[in-house]
Write an enzyme that holds these catalytic residues in place. Structure first.
Site, PDB file in Angstrom:
ATOM      1  N   GLU A 140     -23.382 -12.183  23.936  1.00  0.00           N
ATOM      2  CA  GLU A 140     -24.655 -12.914  23.830  1.00  0.00           C
ATOM      3  C   GLU A 140     -25.416 -12.464  22.583  1.00  0.00           C
ATOM      4  O   GLU A 140     -25.102 -11.448  21.974  1.00  0.00           O
ATOM      5  CB  GLU A 140     -25.533 -12.662  25.057  1.00  0.00           C
ATOM      6  CG  GLU A 140     -25.253 -13.575  26.249  1.00  0.00           C
ATOM      7  CD  GLU A 140     -25.801 -14.991  26.068  1.00  0.00           C
ATOM      8  OE1 GLU A 140     -26.261 -15.315  24.941  1.00  0.00           O
ATOM      9  OE2 GLU A 140     -25.756 -15.764  27.035  1.00  0.00           O
ATOM     10  N   ASP A 144     -26.987 -22.980  27.412  1.00  0.00           N
ATOM     11  CA  ASP A 144     -27.157 -21.534  27.289  1.00  0.00           C
ATOM     12  C   ASP A 144     -27.873 -21.248  25.971  1.00  0.00           C
ATOM     13  O   ASP A 144     -28.880 -21.874  25.674  1.00  0.00           O
ATOM     14  CB  ASP A 144     -25.782 -20.856  27.382  1.00  0.00           C
ATOM     15  CG  ASP A 144     -25.857 -19.385  27.808  1.00  0.00           C
ATOM     16  OD1 ASP A 144     -26.733 -18.670  27.298  1.00  0.00           O
ATOM     17  OD2 ASP A 144     -25.022 -18.952  28.622  1.00  0.00           O
TER      18      ASP A 144
END
Length: 303
Positions: free
Chosen positions: A21, A210
């Protein structure tokens, strides 16, 4: 709608993360940073010499961003921190404004003025208890809420529109932002994706939004988790381009390289079925591809 990038995605020569991430391209170091949240690791990769460095922590680093003058800002389960990788040294900027037993910081970035924005993830996911916070020089303010998983932070090229998503509700929102004080107004839905229905096959599911990044034309690139695709949206939310991917769960794009035309994309393998991982050996890897339109340079946090 176009369905191609200039080149097919290829993985960086680094071992896969469990849940990659928050990638960003560091302009002075000319290197890529990203987090592995459940792996509790911060990564750095220099593509010129193929060097990979990493730093391990006792708690989850969910987001990272460069600070003006050196060092990084990390959003972690135990708060917001200023971090110097060369010394592996953290200095607390803010305590967690939530119960760390059931919530943690998630997606976070600096805005063009250097303010730090970081949202949270409410882990039970049974109600919209997460929020978005803004930090500036010692003060952490709650600025928005009513979501479950805060994601998708990015700004328009003029810095007057903040993009923000709630992954659980499959919604991307746009908000007007005052560049001077960072105040928000006119929250609206930019794009709403269909929810996954019980028993629905992943092959028929488009995924949920996301992490994201904005390019120099003001278009919003969003990773569609479980959708095995990356989308480029216009500033009014229309889908302009779809890039099919070799992994089921992309998590966040960013733009890097000297010309900001290399799109880096973190992905996830954590909790995925064994059969899926056998078919998708690049799950968890950082993918790289060339794109036609350059991105915006990363914003630096003011500490």
């Amino acid at each position: 709608m176009r369905t191609e990038a200039l080149f097919d995605p290829l993985p960086l020569p680094v071992a896969p993360s469990l849940l990659g991430e928050s990638p960003f391209w560091h302009p002075s170091e000319r290197a890529l940073y990203w987090c592995d949240i459940p792996g509790r690791r911060l990564n750095r990769f220099d593509p010129r010499i193929l060097r990979h460095d990493c730093w391990d922590f006792e708690t989850e680093p969910a987001c990272c961003m460069p600070a003006l003058g050196g060092g990084l800002v990390l959003g972690m389960r135990d708060g917001l921190w200023f971090y110097r990788p060369e010394f592996h040294e953290r200095t607390r900027l803010a305590s967690p404004p939530y119960d760390p037993a059931c919530e943690r910081f998630n997606d976070g970035k600096a805005d063009p003025q250097g303010r730090v924005w970081v949202g949270t993830l409410y882990e039970p996911k049974d109600r919209p208890a997460a929020a978005l916070y803004r930090w500036r020089r010692g003060t952490l303010d709650r600025v928005a809420g009513d979501i479950t998983v805060s994601n998708g932070l990015a700004w328009s090229p003029d810095g007057r529109t903040l993009y923000w998503s709630d992954t659980t509700s499959h919604a991307i929102m746009a908000l007007d932002m005052d560049p001077q004080d960072g105040s928000l107004s006119h929250r609206r839905v930019l794009q709403q994706f269909p929810l996954k229905t019980p028993g629905q096959a992943l092959e028929t599911y488009g995924g949920r939004p996301d992490g994201a990044a904005v390019d120099s034309e003001g278009c919003y690139w969003v990773a569609m988790f479980e959708g095995q695709r990356l989308l480029r949206l216009s500033p009014d939310g229309a889908v302009l381009q779809e890039v099919p991917l070799p992994v089921r769960c992309p998590t966040m794009p960013c733009f890097g390289g000297d010309d900001l035309r290399t799109l880096y994309l973190t992905t996830a393998k954590h909790g995925r079925p064994a059969a899926e991982l056998a078919r998708q050996p690049w799950a968890g890897c950082v993918l790289a591809m060339r794109v036609a339109v350059p991105g915006l340079p990363v914003n630096l946090a003011l500490i």
